[in-house]
Design a protein around this motif. Structure first.
Motif, PDB file in Angstrom:
ATOM      1  N   LYS A 155      -3.874  32.010  12.435  1.00  0.00           N
ATOM      2  CA  LYS A 155      -4.336  32.211  13.816  1.00  0.00           C
ATOM      3  C   LYS A 155      -3.680  33.467  14.398  1.00  0.00           C
ATOM      4  N   GLY A 156      -4.334  34.012  15.392  1.00  0.00           N
ATOM      5  CA  GLY A 156      -3.724  35.096  16.161  1.00  0.00           C
ATOM      6  C   GLY A 156      -3.781  36.458  15.500  1.00  0.00           C
ATOM      7  N   LEU A 157      -4.709  36.649  14.556  1.00  0.00           N
ATOM      8  CA  LEU A 157      -4.823  37.977  13.947  1.00  0.00           C
ATOM      9  C   LEU A 157      -5.537  38.919  14.914  1.00  0.00           C
ATOM     10  N   ASP A 158      -5.051  40.149  14.987  1.00  0.00           N
ATOM     11  CA  ASP A 158      -5.673  41.153  15.849  1.00  0.00           C
ATOM     12  C   ASP A 158      -6.265  42.222  14.956  1.00  0.00           C
ATOM     13  N   LEU A 159      -7.587  42.287  14.925  1.00  0.00           N
ATOM     14  CA  LEU A 159      -8.256  43.193  13.996  1.00  0.00           C
ATOM     15  C   LEU A 159      -8.000  44.651  14.337  1.00  0.00           C
ATOM     16  N   GLU A 160      -7.568  44.920  15.565  1.00  0.00           N
ATOM     17  CA  GLU A 160      -7.378  46.299  15.982  1.00  0.00           C
ATOM     18  C   GLU A 160      -5.945  46.776  15.756  1.00  0.00           C
TER      19      GLU A 160
END
Lengths: 211, 217
Positions: B7-12
């Motif tokens: 959870k909580g992955l930031d693609l940017e």
């Protein structure tokens, strides 16, 4: 066993999206680079290499799952798993047959019949697994799995670069705004300094006249 | 064993920041199997641990350009663990195959001896044992089964030693600290040159500084 290809772009990618594209592209190329001769049961290392490559590809597809459109990703992952399973079925028989060949070499002739009987049984299974692998490979060709994986990678790269570009443009705009504000503050300070200097000069002149 | 979703992955954000979260979860998965894996009565835990080690290894290999020596050491350790567990798994797969073969041959032999006595036989003469087609086949298979059991025992002993060593050397703590340091560097904005060159530090538990952050944002 073939070593994993290092992907230096992973470190320099500006976004997770962009990194996903490099990872999927490289691991896809690795899998299909082992295709030649993989159905040849006299060279079992090719299956081993392709199997490990398919596991690495599956690992990157799972790791970068949020980067791809859900439906296309799930379909591609499912097919990669099927291919990996077929490679695994063949590989397991290769390993078992290899062990029996080595064991047979260490035992006496009296011990031989049981070992050779089991080896023959496993070779039949090995051939069946090889047929299964051939079908799995044909399925990937018909479905265009490699092309679809590379398309997923290209799409992620384009989106990643667009995000990075927007971010850089925003950062630049903010930097320019800060610079303009700083210039305006400097000009205001300069004007205030000139005004104070002018006032001081006027006071000095009035005092000079009074004296 | 299905991989847990991160959870909580930031693609940017850069890879290092997200990879730290992923690797932390995969390490957690690996260690979650430890209590059962060191219990000889739970072979499934070893299999699950092997899968977890495999996932951890492949991600460490992939992200090695971000984490430098820390990641490389982690990948090498995970690979060693996976290989050892894989050899144990091969024994666990092969032994039932051998025992099934023995059972198959017994069934064939019993059927052949029975048939040799005739349809309405009231007893089976001892001479009928000569009609068992597989009577010379058991020896090699029993030797093979003994070999597999012995090999499995030795390999499992090696696994217990290796796991204890990793615990003593605080492998998990060192790897997590190194990954966190590299991820923090990526968040704070690493030196661009360091990122391109993949700058490294010595020793386990120290950060690899080969990660640069994306600018701004």
């Amino acid at each position: 066993m073939a070593k994993a290809r290092e992907i230096p772009e992973i470190a320099t990618a500006r976004t997770f999206l962009e990194a996903a594209s490099y990872a999927v592209e490289a691991r896809t190329d690795e899998v299909f680079s082992h295709r030649e001769g993989v159905l040849d049961t006299s060279d079992i290392e090719k299956v081993h290499d392709m199997r490990v490559a398919s596991r690495r590809l599956r690992a990157v597809l799972e790791m970068f799952e949020p980067c791809f459109p859900r439906r296309e990703h799930r379909r591609a992952l499912r097919e990669v798993k099927s291919l990996a399973d077929a490679l695994g079925e063949r590989r397991d028989r290769d390993v078992a047959v290899g062990l029996l060949d080595r064991i047979g070499g260490e035992l006496t002739d009296d011990d031989g019949p049981g070992i050779s009987g089991l080896a023959a049984h496993l070779r039949t299974q090995q051939q069946a697994a090889n047929d299964g692998l051939a079908r799995a490979l044909a399925t990937t060709e018909v479905s265009g799995l490699k092309t679809r994986l590379l398309a997923l990678a290209a799409d992620a790269r384009a989106r990643g670069r667009a995000v990075a570009k927007r971010r850089e443009e925003k950062a630049q705009a903010q930097a320019e705004k800060r610079e303009r504000k700083a210039e305006a503050r400097e000009q205001k300070a300069h004007a205030e300094a000139e005004r104070l200097e002018e006032e001081a000069r006027a006071i000095r002149e009035r005092e000079g006249v009074a004296a | 064993m299905k991989a847990r979703k991160v959870k909580g992955l930031d693609l940017e954000r850069p890879v290092a920041e997200n990879a730290e979260k992923i690797l932390s979860l995969r390490l957690d998965e690996l260690y979650s199997f430890a209590p059962a894996a060191v219990d000889p009565s739970q072979p499934q835990a070893l299999h699950d641990m092997r899968i977890a080690a495999k996932r951890l290894r492949y991600i460490l290999e992939l992200t090695q350009p971000c984490f430098g020596e820390v990641g490389e050491h982690g990948a090498t350790t995970a690979k060693g663990l996976q290989s050892l567990l894989g050899e144990i798994h091969d024994c666990d797969e092969m032994l039932p195959t051998v025992l099934e073969q023995i059972e198959r041959l017994r069934a064939e032999d019993a059927a052949a001896v029975r048939d040799s006595a005739g349809l309405h036989a009231e007893d089976v003469d001892v001479a009928a044992v000569r009609t068992a087609p597989n009577r010379t086949s058991y020896r090699g298979l029993e030797a093979l089964a003994a070999y597999l059991r012995a090999r499995r025992d030795v390999l499992y002993g090696r696994f217990l030693e290796e796991w204890a060593r990793l615990s003593d050397e605080r492998f998990r703590e060192g790897l997590e600290a190194g990954l966190a340091e590299a991820a923090a560097e990526a968040r704070d904005g690493g030196d661009g040159e360091a990122r391109a060159n993949g700058a490294r530090t010595n020793g386990r538990g120290a950060a690899a500084t080969g990660v640069g952050a994306a600018t701004g944002g």
